[in-house]
Design an enzyme around this catalytic site. Structure first.
Site, mmCIF file in Angstrom:
data_model
loop_
_atom_site.group_PDB
_atom_site.id
_atom_site.type_symbol
_atom_site.label_atom_id
_atom_site.label_comp_id
_atom_site.label_asym_id
_atom_site.label_seq_id
_atom_site.Cartn_x
_atom_site.Cartn_y
_atom_site.Cartn_z
ATOM 1 N N ASP A 1 0.864 -1.183 0.000
ATOM 2 C CA ASP A 1 0.000 0.000 0.000
ATOM 3 C C ASP A 1 0.903 1.237 0.000
ATOM 4 O O ASP A 1 1.688 1.433 0.928
ATOM 5 C CB ASP A 1 -0.853 -0.038 1.278
ATOM 6 N N ASP B 1 -5.820 7.228 -5.478
ATOM 7 C CA ASP B 1 -6.102 8.640 -5.212
ATOM 8 C C ASP B 1 -6.912 8.786 -3.907
ATOM 9 O O ASP B 1 -6.531 9.537 -2.997
ATOM 10 C CB ASP B 1 -6.899 9.193 -6.413
#
Ligand code: ADP
Length: 177
Positions: free
Chosen positions: A16, A40
């Site tokens: 991540d 995003d």
């Protein structure tokens, strides 16, 4: 996996991107810098409202270009927002624009004297870019940049799932050997 190119280490990892501790992480943004789904959304959620406040002031970013904001609450000091192309079959300048998104992000990092940067697999989610082609272009652009510029010591490619990681690894090996 990783490789040393000139004075830069290029690393691929599964994970991540919001957890990265590099000087900057790159956001796969949209032209309005309006936030959205995918990476995003994850970056704005983890980084807090200071990032969006600066995005609003900047106002937007054309496809293939990049802008920089604070990293807010992230460990990374900066977020570089770049806009990859929406894939429409490959005949709309997509390859040039995807390479430009990576190159402009790297140029911006260099201009801010940043030594390390982490990229997601730009355009390969909602924007539909075939992952193998996107991986080839992403890695080729980073290798060429490392050959031509010193200053950025670490370029990380953070791939969100194992399949994307495996495709990036395969393309990386092809480019290196
Ligand atoms: P785009 O609109 O440029 O296609 P997306 O965010 O939809 O951007 O997807 C780009 C890539 O980012 C995809 O491979 C997606 O799986 C990946 N991704 C999504 N969330 C994260 C995250 N938190 N960290 C790293 N990569 C992520």
């Amino acid at each position: 996996m990783e490789a040393e190119i000139n004075q830069t280490k290029i690393t691929l990892a599964c994970g991540d991107i919001t957890a990265e501790t590099t000087d900057a992480i790159v956001n796969a943004a949209n032209e309005r810098l309006a936030g959205g789904a995918g990476v995003d959304g994850a970056i704005h959620r983890a980084g807090g409202p200071a990032i969006m406040a600066q995005c609003r002031k900047i106002g937007g970013c054309p496809t293939g270009q990049a802008v920089i904001t604070t990293g807010g609450n992230l460990q990374a000091k900066y977020v570089i927002h770049t806009v990859g192309p929406i894939y429409r079959g490959g005949t709309r300048n997509e390859a040039i624009l995807l390479q430009s998104a990576y190159r402009e992000s790297l140029k911006l990092a260099l201009r801010h004297n940043l030594q390390s940067i982490s990229f997601p697999a730009i355009s390969t989610g909602v924007y539909g870019y075939p992952i193998d082609e996107a991986a080839h272009l992403a890695l080729k652009t980073c290798i060429e940049f490392a050959e031509e510029n010193t200053g950025i010591k670490l370029m990380r490619h953070i791939l969100f799932d194992q399949r994307t990681y495996d495709i990036f690894s395969g393309e990386f090996k092809k480019l290196l050997f």
